[in-house]
Design a protein around this motif. Sequence first.
Motif, PDB file in Angstrom:
ATOM      1  N   GLU A   1      13.011 -22.469   8.899  1.00  0.00           N
ATOM      2  CA  GLU A   1      13.476 -21.258  10.599  1.00  0.00           C
ATOM      3  C   GLU A   1      14.537 -20.811  10.438  1.00  0.00           C
ATOM      4  O   GLU A   1      14.724 -19.768   9.787  1.00  0.00           O
ATOM      5  N   GLU A   2      15.443 -22.057   9.842  1.00  0.00           N
ATOM      6  CA  GLU A   2      17.384 -21.172   9.480  1.00  0.00           C
ATOM      7  C   GLU A   2      17.215 -20.764   8.481  1.00  0.00           C
ATOM      8  O   GLU A   2      18.230 -19.840   7.692  1.00  0.00           O
ATOM      9  N   LYS A   3      16.806 -21.597   7.458  1.00  0.00           N
ATOM     10  CA  LYS A   3      17.378 -20.905   6.072  1.00  0.00           C
ATOM     11  C   LYS A   3      18.122 -21.307   5.527  1.00  0.00           C
ATOM     12  O   LYS A   3      18.731 -21.400   3.950  1.00  0.00           O
ATOM     13  N   GLU A   4      19.256 -21.799   6.377  1.00  0.00           N
ATOM     14  CA  GLU A   4      20.518 -22.207   5.288  1.00  0.00           C
ATOM     15  C   GLU A   4      20.853 -23.351   4.503  1.00  0.00           C
ATOM     16  O   GLU A   4      21.138 -23.211   3.157  1.00  0.00           O
ATOM     17  N   GLN A   5      19.775 -24.156   4.773  1.00  0.00           N
ATOM     18  CA  GLN A   5      19.752 -24.804   3.807  1.00  0.00           C
ATOM     19  C   GLN A   5      19.142 -24.552   2.441  1.00  0.00           C
ATOM     20  O   GLN A   5      18.825 -25.619   1.768  1.00  0.00           O
ATOM     21  N   LEU A   6      17.549 -23.971   2.714  1.00  0.00           N
ATOM     22  CA  LEU A   6      16.891 -23.341   1.351  1.00  0.00           C
ATOM     23  C   LEU A   6      17.854 -22.664   1.060  1.00  0.00           C
ATOM     24  O   LEU A   6      17.586 -22.767  -0.416  1.00  0.00           O
ATOM     25  N   LYS A   7      18.857 -21.643   1.378  1.00  0.00           N
ATOM     26  CA  LYS A   7      19.868 -21.382   0.958  1.00  0.00           C
ATOM     27  C   LYS A   7      20.749 -21.683  -0.029  1.00  0.00           C
ATOM     28  O   LYS A   7      21.136 -22.122  -1.343  1.00  0.00           O
ATOM     29  N   GLU A   8      21.349 -23.180   0.249  1.00  0.00           N
ATOM     30  CA  GLU A   8      22.354 -24.309   0.067  1.00  0.00           C
ATOM     31  C   GLU A   8      21.339 -24.917  -1.592  1.00  0.00           C
ATOM     32  O   GLU A   8      21.509 -24.925  -2.568  1.00  0.00           O
ATOM     33  N   LEU A   9      19.964 -24.625  -1.276  1.00  0.00           N
ATOM     34  CA  LEU A   9      18.562 -25.889  -2.007  1.00  0.00           C
ATOM     35  C   LEU A   9      18.942 -24.635  -3.722  1.00  0.00           C
ATOM     36  O   LEU A   9      19.051 -25.469  -3.981  1.00  0.00           O
ATOM     37  N   VAL A  10      18.931 -23.448  -3.333  1.00  0.00           N
ATOM     38  CA  VAL A  10      18.575 -22.597  -4.311  1.00  0.00           C
ATOM     39  C   VAL A  10      19.820 -22.569  -5.075  1.00  0.00           C
ATOM     40  O   VAL A  10      19.907 -22.522  -6.196  1.00  0.00           O
ATOM     41  N   LYS A  11      20.855 -21.906  -4.596  1.00  0.00           N
ATOM     42  CA  LYS A  11      22.302 -22.478  -5.142  1.00  0.00           C
ATOM     43  C   LYS A  11      22.479 -23.790  -6.290  1.00  0.00           C
ATOM     44  O   LYS A  11      22.755 -23.674  -7.202  1.00  0.00           O
ATOM     45  N   GLU A  12      21.530 -24.841  -4.867  1.00  0.00           N
ATOM     46  CA  GLU A  12      21.997 -25.963  -5.633  1.00  0.00           C
ATOM     47  C   GLU A  12      21.215 -26.114  -7.296  1.00  0.00           C
ATOM     48  O   GLU A  12      21.477 -26.595  -8.290  1.00  0.00           O
ATOM     49  N   VAL A  13      20.035 -25.651  -6.862  1.00  0.00           N
ATOM     50  CA  VAL A  13      18.921 -25.863  -8.253  1.00  0.00           C
ATOM     51  C   VAL A  13      19.407 -25.630  -8.967  1.00  0.00           C
ATOM     52  O   VAL A  13      19.165 -25.345 -10.642  1.00  0.00           O
ATOM     53  N   THR A  14      19.644 -23.947  -8.640  1.00  0.00           N
ATOM     54  CA  THR A  14      20.405 -22.800  -9.622  1.00  0.00           C
ATOM     55  C   THR A  14      21.476 -23.537 -10.525  1.00  0.00           C
ATOM     56  O   THR A  14      21.387 -23.415 -11.909  1.00  0.00           O
ATOM     57  N   THR A  15      21.744 -23.991  -9.727  1.00  0.00           N
ATOM     58  CA  THR A  15      23.669 -24.682 -10.381  1.00  0.00           C
ATOM     59  C   THR A  15      23.326 -25.845 -11.559  1.00  0.00           C
ATOM     60  O   THR A  15      24.112 -26.372 -12.169  1.00  0.00           O
ATOM     61  N   LEU A  16      22.584 -26.562 -10.979  1.00  0.00           N
ATOM     62  CA  LEU A  16      21.376 -28.273 -11.193  1.00  0.00           C
ATOM     63  C   LEU A  16      21.280 -27.676 -13.245  1.00  0.00           C
ATOM     64  O   LEU A  16      21.135 -27.570 -14.149  1.00  0.00           O
ATOM     65  N   SER A  17      20.508 -26.397 -13.118  1.00  0.00           N
ATOM     66  CA  SER A  17      19.884 -26.041 -14.615  1.00  0.00           C
ATOM     67  C   SER A  17      20.779 -25.831 -15.330  1.00  0.00           C
ATOM     68  O   SER A  17      20.514 -25.802 -16.157  1.00  0.00           O
ATOM     69  N   VAL A  18      21.830 -24.678 -14.757  1.00  0.00           N
ATOM     70  CA  VAL A  18      22.997 -24.294 -15.464  1.00  0.00           C
ATOM     71  C   VAL A  18      24.046 -25.479 -16.624  1.00  0.00           C
ATOM     72  O   VAL A  18      23.856 -25.511 -17.886  1.00  0.00           O
ATOM     73  N   VAL A  19      24.359 -26.232 -15.255  1.00  0.00           N
ATOM     74  CA  VAL A  19      24.492 -27.957 -15.565  1.00  0.00           C
ATOM     75  C   VAL A  19      24.352 -27.943 -16.721  1.00  0.00           C
ATOM     76  O   VAL A  19      24.812 -28.983 -17.650  1.00  0.00           O
ATOM     77  N   ASP A  20      23.166 -28.546 -16.621  1.00  0.00           N
ATOM     78  CA  ASP A  20      22.314 -29.652 -17.500  1.00  0.00           C
ATOM     79  C   ASP A  20      21.597 -28.670 -19.329  1.00  0.00           C
ATOM     80  O   ASP A  20      20.343 -29.758 -19.590  1.00  0.00           O
ATOM     81  N   GLY A  21      21.728 -27.570 -18.949  1.00  0.00           N
ATOM     82  CA  GLY A  21      21.255 -26.774 -20.118  1.00  0.00           C
ATOM     83  C   GLY A  21      19.804 -26.688 -19.754  1.00  0.00           C
ATOM     84  O   GLY A  21      19.056 -26.053 -20.668  1.00  0.00           O
ATOM     85  N   SER A  22      19.367 -26.605 -18.633  1.00  0.00           N
ATOM     86  CA  SER A  22      17.899 -26.182 -18.331  1.00  0.00           C
ATOM     87  C   SER A  22      17.057 -24.779 -17.680  1.00  0.00           C
ATOM     88  O   SER A  22      16.219 -25.021 -17.282  1.00  0.00           O
ATOM     89  N   ASP A  23      18.124 -24.196 -17.672  1.00  0.00           N
ATOM     90  CA  ASP A  23      18.074 -22.982 -16.872  1.00  0.00           C
ATOM     91  C   ASP A  23      17.406 -22.247 -17.807  1.00  0.00           C
ATOM     92  O   ASP A  23      17.440 -20.518 -18.127  1.00  0.00           O
ATOM     93  N   THR A  24      15.565 -22.567 -18.435  1.00  0.00           N
ATOM     94  CA  THR A  24      15.191 -21.912 -19.125  1.00  0.00           C
ATOM     95  C   THR A  24      14.047 -21.334 -18.273  1.00  0.00           C
ATOM     96  O   THR A  24      12.730 -20.263 -18.894  1.00  0.00           O
ATOM     97  N   GLY A  25      13.346 -21.421 -17.193  1.00  0.00           N
ATOM     98  CA  GLY A  25      12.524 -20.855 -15.845  1.00  0.00           C
ATOM     99  C   GLY A  25      11.547 -21.981 -16.270  1.00  0.00           C
ATOM    100  O   GLY A  25      10.509 -21.289 -14.861  1.00  0.00           O
ATOM    101  N   GLU A  26      11.847 -22.662 -16.596  1.00  0.00           N
ATOM    102  CA  GLU A  26      10.719 -23.644 -16.881  1.00  0.00           C
ATOM    103  C   GLU A  26      10.415 -24.768 -15.718  1.00  0.00           C
ATOM    104  O   GLU A  26      11.484 -24.611 -14.435  1.00  0.00           O
ATOM    105  N   VAL A  27       9.604 -25.198 -15.134  1.00  0.00           N
ATOM    106  CA  VAL A  27       9.333 -25.450 -13.995  1.00  0.00           C
ATOM    107  C   VAL A  27      10.010 -27.408 -14.043  1.00  0.00           C
ATOM    108  O   VAL A  27       9.357 -27.436 -15.076  1.00  0.00           O
ATOM    109  N   LYS A  28      10.349 -27.189 -13.036  1.00  0.00           N
ATOM    110  CA  LYS A  28      11.158 -28.539 -12.988  1.00  0.00           C
ATOM    111  C   LYS A  28      10.785 -29.130 -11.436  1.00  0.00           C
ATOM    112  O   LYS A  28      10.137 -28.503 -10.436  1.00  0.00           O
ATOM    113  N   VAL A  29      10.680 -30.843 -11.544  1.00  0.00           N
ATOM    114  CA  VAL A  29      10.019 -31.549  -9.718  1.00  0.00           C
ATOM    115  C   VAL A  29      10.827 -32.393  -9.582  1.00  0.00           C
ATOM    116  O   VAL A  29      11.666 -33.133 -11.130  1.00  0.00           O
TER     117      VAL A  29
END
Length: 349
Positions: free
Chosen positions: A258-286
């Motif tokens: 409902e508040e979405k602040e944590q979801l925005k943080e989630l999106v930011k963290e997921v994007t950052t992790l993808s860039v850091v670990d070199g997996s920012d290729t769009g593949e599905v991650k779990v």
Amino acid sequence: MELDERKNIILKTIIRNYLDTGEPVGSRTISKYSGLNLSSATIRNEMSDLEELGYIEQPHTSAGRIPTDLGYRFYVDSIQQDSEKKLAASTNLMLERVERLEMLLKRIVKSLAADTDYAALISGPSIGNNKIKYLQLSVPEEGKILLILVMEGNVIRNELVTIPEKLDYETVRNLDIMLNNHLAGLSLEEINTSLVTDMMVQSGAHGESVKVVIDTVVELIEHDSENGEVFTSGAKNIFKYPELSDAVRATELITAFEEKEQLKELVKEVTTLSVVDGSDTGEVKVYIGGEGPVKNMQNCSLVTASYEMRDGMKGVIGVIGPKRMDYEKVMSTMQSMKEQMDRAFRDQQ
């Protein structure tokens, strides 16, 4: 004064032909190039009216007409007005596209939640690492400037800016041109102190107003990077799973949706992790349990993928469910959804 359409066309025909040839323009030339189906006598009468109004003059007897300073001013102003109309129409079209994009993202996240039977989210494309396409300034009221910022990918942000002075139309137009000359094609990282100082110096007495506008541009880009829109669907599906439906866990998850602040943080963290670990290729991650970036979701599993729009703009789609989710089905659905989105956005380029 306001000219009727016929006089407007005849005057512009005279000016354009005079600019091309440097020779006085007669009724026969106007008949040929104006597109008006008028007799020479009618054209001469209209030219006589334009001459009386001060827009054209006859350099000597029996010659055609040439534009006066007033005629040139009318011509230049009409060019500016036509340009502004085209820009306004383009801006309105892009705003409509933004609205259509939001509707599309809402449909996608709703479909994703329905297909997986879990909670789903999708983030709008971020402009954080994007480049400025152009900006447009207008004056809706004294002491205010309406800033419309257009980034690559036709992502639009706007803001009503308070400035420390009253600016007339001509000044705002000149500042608009100057700002676009300096900022168009730049990313946020390229807007440095030296560039800002140069623009303030170039704008002379209006330096403080320019500084306010530039600061607003930077704030809009930074805010978008940190607070991109997130759309959700299927939060009620959480209650279907006993391990997530107790009062404390369910409340935490519902609040996050409902508040979405944590979801925005989630999106930011997921994007950052993808860039850091070199997996920012769009593949599905779990992310299973504690592997996820949000503490309140450590009893869940999170499946994510990024989608890509034009000009390298990206967003994130995700599914949140219990650790015992049907991973095969979710990963397959996510991959299919991502591929459909990538194709759809490529086709729109």
